[in-house]
Each structure stands twice: as C-alpha cells, then as structure tokens.
Motif scaffolding. Structure first.
Motif, PDB file in Angstrom:
ATOM      1  N   GLU A 241      68.342  73.914  78.297  1.00 54.56           N
ATOM      2  CA  GLU A 241      68.469  72.498  78.631  1.00 54.56           C
ATOM      3  C   GLU A 241      67.701  72.140  79.897  1.00 54.56           C
ATOM      4  N   LYS A 242      67.474  73.116  80.744  1.00 56.89           N
ATOM      5  CA  LYS A 242      66.750  72.876  81.994  1.00 56.89           C
ATOM      6  C   LYS A 242      66.051  74.158  82.396  1.00 56.89           C
ATOM      7  N   LEU A 243      64.818  74.048  82.883  1.00 61.77           N
ATOM      8  CA  LEU A 243      64.101  75.199  83.417  1.00 61.77           C
ATOM      9  C   LEU A 243      63.020  74.700  84.361  1.00 61.77           C
ATOM     10  N   ASP A 244      63.248  74.913  85.642  1.00 64.80           N
ATOM     11  CA  ASP A 244      62.258  74.561  86.657  1.00 64.80           C
ATOM     12  C   ASP A 244      62.505  75.430  87.884  1.00 64.80           C
ATOM     13  N   GLU A 245      61.886  75.093  89.003  1.00 67.31           N
ATOM     14  CA  GLU A 245      62.001  75.943  90.191  1.00 67.31           C
ATOM     15  C   GLU A 245      63.347  75.808  90.895  1.00 67.31           C
ATOM     16  N   THR A 246      64.205  74.919  90.415  1.00 71.18           N
ATOM     17  CA  THR A 246      65.554  74.831  90.986  1.00 71.18           C
ATOM     18  C   THR A 246      66.572  75.623  90.173  1.00 71.18           C
ATOM     19  N   GLY A 247      66.195  76.049  88.946  1.00 72.67           N
ATOM     20  CA  GLY A 247      67.133  76.844  88.161  1.00 72.67           C
ATOM     21  C   GLY A 247      66.941  76.699  86.662  1.00 72.67           C
ATOM     22  N   ILE A 248      67.896  77.263  85.924  1.00 74.61           N
ATOM     23  CA  ILE A 248      67.864  77.244  84.458  1.00 74.61           C
ATOM     24  C   ILE A 248      69.275  77.009  83.944  1.00 74.61           C
ATOM     25  N   ARG A 249      69.376  76.242  82.857  1.00 72.95           N
ATOM     26  CA  ARG A 249      70.667  76.014  82.212  1.00 72.95           C
ATOM     27  C   ARG A 249      70.531  76.278  80.720  1.00 72.95           C
ATOM     28  N   LEU A 250      71.447  77.110  80.181  1.00 71.29           N
ATOM     29  CA  LEU A 250      71.466  77.474  78.773  1.00 71.29           C
ATOM     30  C   LEU A 250      72.756  76.986  78.142  1.00 71.29           C
ATOM     31  N   SER A 251      72.662  76.467  76.922  1.00 72.79           N
ATOM     32  CA  SER A 251      73.825  75.947  76.209  1.00 72.79           C
ATOM     33  C   SER A 251      73.937  76.607  74.843  1.00 72.79           C
TER      34      SER A 251
ATOM     35  N   VAL B   8      79.990  75.470  73.098  1.00 73.51           N
ATOM     36  CA  VAL B   8      81.091  76.423  73.226  1.00 73.51           C
ATOM     37  C   VAL B   8      80.942  77.316  74.453  1.00 73.51           C
ATOM     38  N   SER B   9      79.785  77.282  75.087  1.00 71.43           N
ATOM     39  CA  SER B   9      79.604  77.964  76.361  1.00 71.43           C
ATOM     40  C   SER B   9      78.320  77.447  76.994  1.00 71.43           C
ATOM     41  N   ASN B  10      78.233  77.577  78.299  1.00 65.88           N
ATOM     42  CA  ASN B  10      76.981  77.278  78.981  1.00 65.88           C
ATOM     43  C   ASN B  10      76.861  78.158  80.199  1.00 65.88           C
ATOM     44  N   LEU B  11      75.643  78.374  80.610  1.00 66.76           N
ATOM     45  CA  LEU B  11      75.341  79.213  81.764  1.00 66.76           C
ATOM     46  C   LEU B  11      74.260  78.537  82.583  1.00 66.76           C
ATOM     47  N   GLU B  12      74.523  78.366  83.872  1.00 69.61           N
ATOM     48  CA  GLU B  12      73.534  77.759  84.754  1.00 69.61           C
ATOM     49  C   GLU B  12      73.314  78.641  85.973  1.00 69.61           C
ATOM     50  N   HIS B  13      72.033  78.876  86.285  1.00 74.99           N
ATOM     51  CA  HIS B  13      71.633  79.578  87.497  1.00 74.99           C
ATOM     52  C   HIS B  13      70.884  78.596  88.388  1.00 74.99           C
ATOM     53  N   THR B  14      71.164  78.605  89.677  1.00 78.54           N
ATOM     54  CA  THR B  14      70.453  77.742  90.614  1.00 78.54           C
ATOM     55  C   THR B  14      69.751  78.599  91.657  1.00 78.54           C
ATOM     56  N   PHE B  15      68.549  78.153  92.048  1.00 77.73           N
ATOM     57  CA  PHE B  15      67.717  78.884  92.998  1.00 77.73           C
ATOM     58  C   PHE B  15      67.501  78.015  94.239  1.00 77.73           C
ATOM     59  N   THR B  16      67.822  78.545  95.409  1.00 77.55           N
ATOM     60  CA  THR B  16      67.637  77.817  96.663  1.00 77.55           C
ATOM     61  C   THR B  16      66.777  78.656  97.605  1.00 77.55           C
ATOM     62  N   PRO B  17      65.613  78.138  98.038  1.00 72.43           N
ATOM     63  CA  PRO B  17      64.751  78.932  98.918  1.00 72.43           C
ATOM     64  C   PRO B  17      65.325  79.036 100.329  1.00 72.43           C
ATOM     65  N   VAL B  18      65.213  80.209 100.908  1.00 72.72           N
ATOM     66  CA  VAL B  18      65.571  80.457 102.305  1.00 72.72           C
ATOM     67  C   VAL B  18      64.445  81.301 102.899  1.00 72.72           C
TER      68      VAL B  18
ATOM     69  N   MET C  59      79.156  80.072  84.695  1.00 69.17           N
ATOM     70  CA  MET C  59      79.286  80.066  83.245  1.00 69.17           C
ATOM     71  C   MET C  59      80.656  79.524  82.865  1.00 69.17           C
ATOM     72  N   THR C  60      80.681  78.678  81.847  1.00 66.17           N
ATOM     73  CA  THR C  60      81.944  78.254  81.266  1.00 66.17           C
ATOM     74  C   THR C  60      81.960  78.684  79.806  1.00 66.17           C
ATOM     75  N   VAL C  61      83.126  79.134  79.356  1.00 71.79           N
ATOM     76  CA  VAL C  61      83.299  79.576  77.974  1.00 71.79           C
ATOM     77  C   VAL C  61      84.446  78.782  77.376  1.00 71.79           C
ATOM     78  N   GLY C  62      84.169  78.118  76.269  1.00 68.39           N
ATOM     79  CA  GLY C  62      85.138  77.230  75.649  1.00 68.39           C
ATOM     80  C   GLY C  62      84.524  75.857  75.465  1.00 68.39           C
TER      81      GLY C  62
END
Length: 208
Positions: A117-127, A135-145, A155-158
């Motif tokens: 659903e989303k993929l860029d330099e701030t992160g990725i979201r899968l549904s 029924v589930s989704n997973l999101e990773h976020t990337f923050t530069p330091v 991740m949420t399941v359900g």
C-alpha cells in the motif's frame, strides 16, 4: 512447504532484548505488535527503500551466489516473489508473495500474498486481504538520524471491519496466529531488521 537448509554466515544476530517490543490487544480484538528496533548503523532510509524495491534475484555474498531474500534472514526465509505494481516494478500496488517460518518452526510457517500500500523513503506498508477484508497489516517506518536509521515496526492481526471482526478476532485469529507465534514473529523481525547491517551497505554500494 519444505524448509531449506539454513545458510551459515557466522552472523551474531541481534537478540530480542536489543529492541523495545509490545504485544497487546486492541479494543476491537485485533492483536497489535510493535517494535522499536536498535539503531541501524550505517544504513540510510534511501538504502532501505532501494532494498524493498530490489529484493528479487540473487546476490554475491562471501564469494557465493544466494537468493537476496534468503540472505536477509538466512535461517527463517524460504521464498519471495512479486507481482509488479502499475509501473512494472516493486512499488505501491505490487503484491509480495512471502514464505517464511519464524524460528524455523514449521508450526509458525506463513505463506501469504500481501498488497504493497505504501513504499517510499519513509517506510513500507503491507496489507493482507481475504474476501475483500483486511485481516492483517504490517508497517515499517524509517527515520534518518546522524549515525543511521531508526526503524520501527507495527503489525496488527485480525479484522477492523465490523462485519467480520467478531468472528475473525475472537475465533479464527487465535487459531491461525496464536500468541506464541506472535512472540516468535517479534524475535524473527528483530533479527531480520538487524541483519541489514551485515550485507546491505556492501550490496547497495555494488548495485545501486
């Protein structure tokens, strides 16, 4: 699905305790898992974005050719491929086919197709959707330091939709994704994300 033999690279994977994790139930009955990973040193958000658009194929590591996906987690990962997105590549709108077994436990095998659903330099979201319902989704976020990237996972399941959440969250979810499997996923993901430090800088420098 048969588990391939683990790849042995001599890595010391990051332990679960290197990250801050939570496991809780939301008011609608969904299971929520969160991870604030240890700092990814020497890894930039752009490198992570590049990786998620270039997981396919093989790479040379320690003088031999391996599947890139299997290098990412040399014990738990089995198979990855993708149906490309609107522009013919791994991007928003693509579908990732993922097969892995958390902790190499056959009881914790997942073989799913997830929409990006989303993929860029701030992160990725899968549904993950079934019969039109998420029924589930997973999101990773990337923050530069200054020294790398802060990487967070949720991740949420359900199901959230009121038409199916009662049945799914109360009766089906505990059978297909019980708490012990959820805890195995937490450990798996901490290892998986930490493994970027072992191979991604070299791969990115050679390929990007």
């Amino acid at each position: 699905m048969e588990l391939p033999a683990p790849l042995e690279f001599g890595w010391q994977m990051k332990p679960l305790e290197s990250a801050k994790t939570t496991l809780q139930y939301l008011p609608d009955g969904r299971l929520e898992l969160t991870i604030s990973h240890d700092l990814l040193k020497g890894i930039t958000p752009h490198m992570l974005y590049w990786w998620f658009t270039h997981i396919a194929g093989d790479m040379t590591y320690q003088g031999k050719r391996y599947s890139r996906y299997r290098v990412w987690h040399p014990r738990d990962h089995i198979h990855w491929n993708a149906k490309p997105g609107p522009n013919g590549k791994a991007e928003a709108g693509a579908v990732f086919h993922i097969a892995e077994a958390f902790g190499r436990n056959p009881d914790y095998l997942v073989d799913v197709q997830e929409v990006v659903e989303k993929l860029d330099e701030t992160g990725i979201r899968l549904s993950n959707r079934r019969a039109g319902f998420e029924v589930s989704n997973l999101e990773h976020t990337f923050t530069p330091v200054p020294d790398g990237t802060l990487y967070k996972s949720r991740m949420t399941v359900g199901a959230e939709h009121p038409l199916v959440r009662g049945l799914l969250n109360r009766y089906i979810r505990p059978r297909v994704f019980p708490e012990d499997m959820a805890r195995a996923w937490l450990k798996h993901n901490v290892e998986e994300v930490g493994n970027f430090e072992f191979f991604l800088p070299e791969l990115y420098a050679a390929s990007a």
